[in-house]
Scaffold this active site. Structure first.
Site, PDB file in Angstrom:
ATOM      1  N   HIS A 256     -31.767 -14.917  33.947  1.00 56.27           N
ATOM      2  CA  HIS A 256     -31.662 -13.786  34.863  1.00 56.27           C
ATOM      3  C   HIS A 256     -32.737 -12.761  34.540  1.00 56.27           C
ATOM      4  O   HIS A 256     -32.803 -12.233  33.430  1.00 56.27           O
ATOM      5  CB  HIS A 256     -30.277 -13.135  34.746  1.00 56.27           C
ATOM      6  CG  HIS A 256     -30.033 -12.084  35.791  1.00 56.27           C
ATOM      7  ND1 HIS A 256     -29.486 -12.382  37.031  1.00 56.27           N
ATOM      8  CD2 HIS A 256     -30.263 -10.749  35.797  1.00 56.27           C
ATOM      9  CE1 HIS A 256     -29.386 -11.273  37.741  1.00 56.27           C
ATOM     10  NE2 HIS A 256     -29.871 -10.265  37.012  1.00 56.27           N
TER      11      HIS A 256
ATOM     12  N   GLU B 252     -34.455  -9.219  34.638  1.00 53.31           N
ATOM     13  CA  GLU B 252     -34.005  -7.828  34.679  1.00 53.31           C
ATOM     14  C   GLU B 252     -34.257  -7.195  36.046  1.00 53.31           C
ATOM     15  O   GLU B 252     -35.319  -7.368  36.640  1.00 53.31           O
ATOM     16  CB  GLU B 252     -34.767  -7.045  33.608  1.00 53.31           C
ATOM     17  CG  GLU B 252     -34.476  -5.560  33.574  1.00 53.31           C
ATOM     18  CD  GLU B 252     -35.324  -4.858  32.534  1.00 53.31           C
ATOM     19  OE1 GLU B 252     -34.798  -3.979  31.844  1.00 53.31           O
ATOM     20  OE2 GLU B 252     -36.518  -5.213  32.397  1.00 53.31           O
ATOM     21  N   CYS B 253     -33.264  -6.454  36.534  1.00 58.17           N
ATOM     22  CA  CYS B 253     -33.406  -5.715  37.788  1.00 58.17           C
ATOM     23  C   CYS B 253     -32.623  -4.414  37.642  1.00 58.17           C
ATOM     24  O   CYS B 253     -31.416  -4.392  37.894  1.00 58.17           O
ATOM     25  CB  CYS B 253     -32.896  -6.534  38.970  1.00 58.17           C
ATOM     26  SG  CYS B 253     -32.998  -5.665  40.559  1.00 58.17           S
TER      27      CYS B 253
ATOM     28  N   GLN C  17     -25.527 -11.589  41.660  1.00 57.93           N
ATOM     29  CA  GLN C  17     -25.819 -12.834  40.947  1.00 57.93           C
ATOM     30  C   GLN C  17     -25.508 -12.699  39.458  1.00 57.93           C
ATOM     31  O   GLN C  17     -24.984 -13.628  38.837  1.00 57.93           O
ATOM     32  CB  GLN C  17     -27.281 -13.225  41.135  1.00 57.93           C
ATOM     33  CG  GLN C  17     -27.584 -13.898  42.461  1.00 57.93           C
ATOM     34  CD  GLN C  17     -28.954 -14.551  42.462  1.00 57.93           C
ATOM     35  OE1 GLN C  17     -29.915 -14.022  41.894  1.00 57.93           O
ATOM     36  NE2 GLN C  17     -29.056 -15.703  43.088  1.00 57.93           N
TER      37      GLN C  17
ATOM     38  N   GLY D  38     -38.978  -6.917  38.710  1.00 55.93           N
ATOM     39  CA  GLY D  38     -39.819  -7.069  39.894  1.00 55.93           C
ATOM     40  C   GLY D  38     -40.639  -8.335  39.923  1.00 55.93           C
ATOM     41  O   GLY D  38     -41.800  -8.314  40.340  1.00 55.93           O
TER      42      GLY D  38
ATOM     43  N   THR E 104     -41.188  -9.112  50.619  1.00 63.88           N
ATOM     44  CA  THR E 104     -41.283  -8.846  49.184  1.00 63.88           C
ATOM     45  C   THR E 104     -42.463  -9.571  48.529  1.00 63.88           C
ATOM     46  O   THR E 104     -43.109  -9.037  47.624  1.00 63.88           O
ATOM     47  CB  THR E 104     -39.967  -9.226  48.481  1.00 63.88           C
ATOM     48  OG1 THR E 104     -40.079  -9.018  47.079  1.00 63.88           O
ATOM     49  CG2 THR E 104     -39.554 -10.667  48.737  1.00 63.88           C
TER      50      THR E 104
ATOM     51  N   ASP F  28     -45.089 -14.352  42.462  1.00 66.29           N
ATOM     52  CA  ASP F  28     -44.083 -14.392  41.398  1.00 66.29           C
ATOM     53  C   ASP F  28     -44.824 -14.583  40.090  1.00 66.29           C
ATOM     54  O   ASP F  28     -45.417 -15.634  39.844  1.00 66.29           O
ATOM     55  CB  ASP F  28     -43.099 -15.535  41.645  1.00 66.29           C
ATOM     56  CG  ASP F  28     -41.886 -15.488  40.713  1.00 66.29           C
ATOM     57  OD1 ASP F  28     -41.995 -14.887  39.628  1.00 66.29           O
ATOM     58  OD2 ASP F  28     -40.837 -16.051  41.079  1.00 66.29           O
TER      59      ASP F  28
ATOM     60  N   ARG G  62     -43.564 -14.490  37.018  1.00 69.05           N
ATOM     61  CA  ARG G  62     -42.705 -14.821  35.882  1.00 69.05           C
ATOM     62  C   ARG G  62     -43.108 -16.135  35.219  1.00 69.05           C
ATOM     63  O   ARG G  62     -43.374 -17.123  35.879  1.00 69.05           O
ATOM     64  CB  ARG G  62     -41.249 -14.896  36.326  1.00 69.05           C
ATOM     65  CG  ARG G  62     -40.671 -13.546  36.697  1.00 69.05           C
ATOM     66  CD  ARG G  62     -39.288 -13.661  37.288  1.00 69.05           C
ATOM     67  NE  ARG G  62     -39.312 -14.370  38.572  1.00 69.05           N
ATOM     68  CZ  ARG G  62     -38.226 -14.598  39.309  1.00 69.05           C
ATOM     69  NH1 ARG G  62     -37.033 -14.182  38.864  1.00 69.05           N
ATOM     70  NH2 ARG G  62     -38.315 -15.232  40.468  1.00 69.05           N
TER      71      ARG G  62
END
Length: 219
Positions: free
Chosen positions: A72, A74-75, A91, A113, A134, A146, A148
Site C-alpha cells: 500500500h 502512502e496517501c 483500500q 502520489g 491523474t 507511475d 513507483r
C-alpha cells in the site's frame, strides 16, 4: 510510461525492530498486529511492514502457509484525511480487515502520489481540476505516469522470510515487479471497488492507463 527500475538484486535488508501494535478495523474491533522497521532499504526511506492476524515470522520460516500481502502506497489525503478523490483510504481499511482475517502482511510504502510527493500530488490535483486525468497530470509536471519501484518491498519481504505470497491488489505492475525480482505471486486477490462521485474519473483513469482490474461500467 515506464520508469527505470532499481537493481534486480539489491543488497539484503534486515529487520531493525518489531513491536506489538494492536489495530482497529473499520467495525471498531481490535486485531493483533506487529510493526516492523528495517535497515538497508535501498531508497533510505522509512517504510514499514505490519503483520496482521494469525501470522508470525515462524510461519514464514516453516512455509506452512502463504501470506496475504498488500503493498500500500502512502496517501496522506486518502488514508488520514479521508479524501474522496481516490480509493486509497477504503483500500487500506479493507486490507487491514482482510489480512487480519487470513494472516499476512501490510507493507506501508512511503510513495505519496505514485512517488511524486505530497506537494506535487496537490499540483497534479490542480491540473485535474483543469481537465487532465491523474496520469496526464503527472506527465504535465514532468514525471512518469507511475514512478513507483517496488524493490524496497522485495527487500522487506525477503527480510521477513517471504518468498511467495497472495497479493491483495488490482494493479498488475505490482505483481510483475515482485515476480521479476523472484517473489512468487501464487494468487492475485483483487480488492473491492470503492467508487463514489468524487473518484469515478480517477478510477477510470487507473483502469485505462494502468491496467488496474476495476470493473467500472463503460471502461
Amino acid at each position: 510510461m515506464s520508469v527505470e527500475r532499481l537493481p534486480d538484486q539489491p543488497v539484503a535488508a534486515t529487520i531493525r525492530r518489531h513491536v506489538g501494535l494492536p489495530m482497529r478495523t473499520p467495525d471498531g474491533s481490535s486485531v493483533p498486529a506487529r510493526m516492523f522497521t528495517f535497515e538497508g532499504l535501498v531508497d533510505g526511506r522509512e517504510h514499514v511492514a505490519v503483520s496482521l492476524g494469525d501470522w508470525s515470522l515462524e510461519d514464514a520460516r516453516r512455509r506452512a502457509r502463504t501470506p496475504l500481502v498488500r503493498l500500500h502506497s502512502e496517501c496522506l489525503t486518502g488514508d488520514v484525511l479521508g479524501s474522496a478523490r481516490c480509493d486509497c483510504g477504503p483500500q487500506l481499511q479493507e486490507a487491514v480487515t482482510r489480512i487480519a482475517a487470513e494472516g499476512g502482511y501490510l507493507l506501508y510504502l512511503r510513495q505519496e502520489g505514485r512517488d511524486i510527493g505530497l506537494y506535487n500530488k496537490i499540483d497534479a490535483y490542480a491540473l485535474q481540476e483543469q481537465g487532465l486525468d491523474t496520469y496526464e497530470a503527472n506527465r504535465a509536471l514532468g514525471f512518469a505516469e507511475d514512478q513507483r519501484d517496488y524493490t524496497v518491498a522485495v527487500q522487506m519481504l525477503r527480510a521477513l522470510g517471504v518468498d511467495r505470497l497472495r497479493l491483495l491488489s488490482n494493479n498488475p505492475d505490482k505483481a510483475a515487479q515482485l515476480e521479476d525480482a523472484g517473489i512468487r505471486v501464487e494468487q492475485h486477490v483483487h480488492t473491492g471497488l470503492h467508487v463514489g462521485p468524487g473518484n469515478v474519473d480517477y478510477l477510470a483513469a487507473k483502469a485505462r492507463h494502468g491496467g488496474h482490474v476495476l470493473h467500472l461500467p463503460g471502461v
